[in-house]
Design a protein around this motif. Sequence first.
Motif, PDB file in Angstrom:
ATOM      1  N   PRO A  38       0.871  -1.143  -0.029  1.00 14.64           N
ATOM      2  CA  PRO A  38       0.017  -0.044  -0.190  1.00 14.64           C
ATOM      3  C   PRO A  38       0.785   1.223  -0.023  1.00 14.64           C
ATOM      4  CG  PRO A  38      -1.105  -1.667   1.561  1.00 14.64           C
ATOM      5  CD  PRO A  38       0.507  -2.269   0.959  1.00 14.64           C
ATOM      6  N   ALA A  39       1.918   1.050   0.662  1.00  9.71           N
ATOM      7  CA  ALA A  39       3.141   2.335   0.678  1.00  9.71           C
ATOM      8  C   ALA A  39       3.526   2.710  -0.705  1.00  9.71           C
ATOM      9  CB  ALA A  39       4.148   2.178   1.604  1.00  9.71           C
ATOM     10  N   ILE A  40       3.779   1.575  -1.408  1.00 13.37           N
ATOM     11  CA  ILE A  40       4.238   2.016  -2.886  1.00 13.37           C
ATOM     12  C   ILE A  40       3.262   2.300  -3.560  1.00 13.37           C
ATOM     13  CG2 ILE A  40       4.926   0.579  -5.016  1.00 13.37           C
ATOM     14  CD1 ILE A  40       6.240  -1.442  -2.870  1.00 13.37           C
ATOM     15  N   ASP A  41       1.813   1.884  -3.487  1.00 10.98           N
ATOM     16  CA  ASP A  41       0.844   2.497  -4.412  1.00 10.98           C
ATOM     17  C   ASP A  41       0.690   3.916  -3.887  1.00 10.98           C
ATOM     18  OD1 ASP A  41       0.415   0.001  -5.454  1.00 10.98           O
ATOM     19  OD2 ASP A  41      -1.200  -0.574  -3.907  1.00 10.98           O
ATOM     20  N   PHE A  42       0.924   4.398  -2.682  1.00  9.90           N
ATOM     21  CA  PHE A  42       0.438   5.775  -2.216  1.00  9.90           C
ATOM     22  C   PHE A  42       1.674   6.668  -2.686  1.00  9.90           C
ATOM     23  CE2 PHE A  42       1.740   9.079   0.658  1.00  9.90           C
ATOM     24  CZ  PHE A  42       0.348   9.944   0.886  1.00  9.90           C
ATOM     25  N   ILE A  43       3.121   6.134  -2.752  1.00 11.07           N
ATOM     26  CA  ILE A  43       4.123   7.057  -3.183  1.00 11.07           C
ATOM     27  C   ILE A  43       4.048   7.086  -4.680  1.00 11.07           C
ATOM     28  CG2 ILE A  43       6.549   7.032  -3.577  1.00 11.07           C
ATOM     29  CD1 ILE A  43       6.932   5.292  -0.829  1.00 11.07           C
ATOM     30  N   ARG A  44       3.554   5.985  -5.365  1.00 13.71           N
ATOM     31  CA  ARG A  44       3.353   6.352  -7.003  1.00 13.71           C
ATOM     32  C   ARG A  44       2.278   7.591  -7.126  1.00 13.71           C
ATOM     33  NH1 ARG A  44       4.271   3.690 -11.832  1.00 13.71           N
ATOM     34  NH2 ARG A  44       5.177   2.020 -10.725  1.00 13.71           N
ATOM     35  N   ASP A  45       1.190   7.559  -6.406  1.00 16.93           N
ATOM     36  CA  ASP A  45      -0.028   8.118  -6.400  1.00 16.93           C
ATOM     37  C   ASP A  45       0.431   9.823  -6.343  1.00 16.93           C
ATOM     38  OD1 ASP A  45      -1.686   6.429  -7.247  1.00 16.93           O
ATOM     39  OD2 ASP A  45      -2.518   6.202  -5.059  1.00 16.93           O
ATOM     40  N   GLN A  46       1.377   9.852  -5.270  1.00 19.12           N
ATOM     41  CA  GLN A  46       2.078  11.212  -4.810  1.00 19.12           C
ATOM     42  C   GLN A  46       2.987  11.791  -5.759  1.00 19.12           C
ATOM     43  OE1 GLN A  46       0.647  13.126  -2.237  1.00 19.12           O
ATOM     44  NE2 GLN A  46      -0.920  11.563  -2.149  1.00 19.12           N
ATOM     45  N   THR A  47       3.788  11.060  -6.312  1.00 24.92           N
ATOM     46  CA  THR A  47       5.044  11.308  -7.012  1.00 24.92           C
ATOM     47  C   THR A  47       5.081  10.997  -8.458  1.00 24.92           C
ATOM     48  OG1 THR A  47       6.348   9.603  -6.347  1.00 24.92           O
ATOM     49  CG2 THR A  47       6.363  11.424  -4.827  1.00 24.92           C
ATOM     50  N   GLY A  48       4.253   9.739  -8.524  1.00 21.59           N
ATOM     51  CA  GLY A  48       4.597   9.161 -10.162  1.00 21.59           C
ATOM     52  C   GLY A  48       5.937   8.099 -10.128  1.00 21.59           C
ATOM     53  N   LEU A  49       6.690   8.007  -8.999  1.00 20.39           N
ATOM     54  CA  LEU A  49       7.943   7.199  -9.191  1.00 20.39           C
ATOM     55  C   LEU A  49       7.706   5.682  -8.841  1.00 20.39           C
ATOM     56  CD1 LEU A  49      10.205   9.621  -6.933  1.00 20.39           C
ATOM     57  CD2 LEU A  49      10.215   9.451  -9.329  1.00 20.39           C
ATOM     58  N   PRO A  50       8.277   5.046  -9.755  1.00 22.30           N
ATOM     59  CA  PRO A  50       8.074   3.545  -9.364  1.00 22.30           C
ATOM     60  C   PRO A  50       8.990   3.135  -8.347  1.00 22.30           C
ATOM     61  CG  PRO A  50       9.518   4.050 -11.404  1.00 22.30           C
ATOM     62  CD  PRO A  50       8.861   5.316 -10.813  1.00 22.30           C
ATOM     63  N   CYS A  51       8.601   1.987  -7.619  1.00 22.97           N
ATOM     64  CA  CYS A  51       9.733   1.324  -6.688  1.00 22.97           C
ATOM     65  C   CYS A  51      10.573   0.370  -7.356  1.00 22.97           C
ATOM     66  CB  CYS A  51       8.874   0.570  -5.684  1.00 22.97           C
ATOM     67  SG  CYS A  51       9.884  -0.138  -4.396  1.00 22.97           S
ATOM     68  N   LEU A  52      11.893   0.538  -7.218  1.00 20.06           N
ATOM     69  CA  LEU A  52      12.686  -0.115  -8.176  1.00 20.06           C
ATOM     70  C   LEU A  52      13.271  -1.366  -7.206  1.00 20.06           C
ATOM     71  CD1 LEU A  52      14.679   2.682  -9.894  1.00 20.06           C
ATOM     72  CD2 LEU A  52      12.992   1.223 -10.886  1.00 20.06           C
ATOM     73  N   GLY A  53      12.874  -1.448  -6.241  1.00 17.60           N
ATOM     74  CA  GLY A  53      13.330  -2.753  -5.304  1.00 17.60           C
ATOM     75  C   GLY A  53      12.877  -2.132  -3.823  1.00 17.60           C
ATOM     76  N   VAL A  54      12.687  -3.416  -2.945  1.00 15.60           N
ATOM     77  CA  VAL A  54      12.334  -3.228  -1.492  1.00 15.60           C
ATOM     78  C   VAL A  54      13.478  -4.383  -1.154  1.00 15.60           C
ATOM     79  CG1 VAL A  54      11.157  -3.936   0.502  1.00 15.60           C
ATOM     80  CG2 VAL A  54       9.962  -2.875  -1.696  1.00 15.60           C
TER      81      VAL A  54
END
Length: 495
Positions: free
Chosen positions: A215-231
Amino acid sequence: MMSLAADRPFAALMFQGTGSDVGKSLMVAGLARAFTLRGLKIRPFKPQNMSNNAAVTADGGEIGRAQALQARACGIPPSRHMNPVLLKPQSETGAQVVVQGQVLTTAGARDYYRLKPSLLPKVLESFAIIGDSADMVLVEGAGSAAEVNLRAADIANMGFAEAADVPVILVADIDRGGVIASIVGTWTILPAPERARLKGYVINKFRGDASLFTPAIDFIRDQTGLPCLGVVPFFAEAGLLPPEDSASLRNHNKEGAIKIVLPQLPRIANFDDFDPLAAEADVDLRFIPPGQALPGDADLIILPGSKSTIGDLDFLRAQGWDVDVHAHIRRGGRVLGICAGFQMLGRSVSDPLGVEGTAGGRAEGLGWLAVDTEMAGDKILTLIEGHDVHGVPVRGYEMHMGRTMGTDCARPLLTLAGQPDGAISADGRVMGCYLHGLFASDAFRSAFLARLRPGRGDGIAYDAQVDAVLDKLADHLATHMDLDQLLRLAATTPG
């Protein structure tokens, strides 16, 4: 062959942090090893570093220790161009400024802020030199990408990224908390052209169930448009690799082991000298912080290197550590001084020209070695090898300004390149030398520890252990990050 951005003949990718100590250095080292194992020519680069943990390069300069480790991960010797600006703090507000491996000046914080823009051409020159032999350069930023108060003169983060036209990945440390705010906050603060350079982010040091972070990845994408490249999960064996600065100093308390203690001086330098000792299963290495006495049951006290010998000698006395050293020796204990620590063990240290960034001066040493030191002459920066007083091979590097002379020098601890180095007291219990890195020699370390604990067997193969950990780190990152995606991003036009 990858298609490349701008006019560069090589790809590049920069890793900037949402703050300090988020793991950028080790991430670059691990990725450097991973891409090197794929057959790519990888080179590390950090435009500006601040550390008193420095390494000497074969081309006659000094760089941050982290870049030396990254070069090792690439399987190449370190170069002075891998870290063209190195700041070595000498006081709370001033630092020695090293440019392309050589000391340029000593500057206070405001003076350095004004100096920085003039250093950018040298930084870009070094970047081009490093890239000339590379398929890809992995660039490490410094501190936070969003230090807006320093942005006007920045050469370490977005200032460099824009000047060199390099895409940027954000690295965030979830272990310290507030990771969502740190990513979204960094993106919010950056102006639009700099946001366009951000190609994604990596969550570092994750513990637990990674699916709970979705859910945090989804939130960050909604706020910034940035993809997560790894956890990336927490990598416990990172503690076996050399730390970059004194904020990373670790104690290694082990019951029944050989106890070696070091006073944690304010300007402690090159403390990675002691990582091979800490890695030994039967060595209890402890850095003693201010306000605590040096333990009376120590087998050995080491006085480490320092960027401010006279200042740290005064601090040592103010803490009462000189009394502890005195009592330790009277009980039959042993003391070793390396570089500045060697100088402190003598009768006096003088700095008439103020080469340590002060107005000059003279201080009485601890007096346990019949030697005197004067800070004078050109700075010695050299890789060197030889043997100790027992004929055991040693290797390492010298990095100092002082010249030390006296009757105890007639009993040198080492012979380096055919010349004597260091001194030993008449009773053999106090000794010192200028050689950094001597404990990385397995033979020397084993023989030295055996004199502290007779009957001790051979220890670890330290260099082999470091390379094994780098291999594991590379596998760890390859498992939790998409290396192919990183290669594609390194070859894109950032803006």
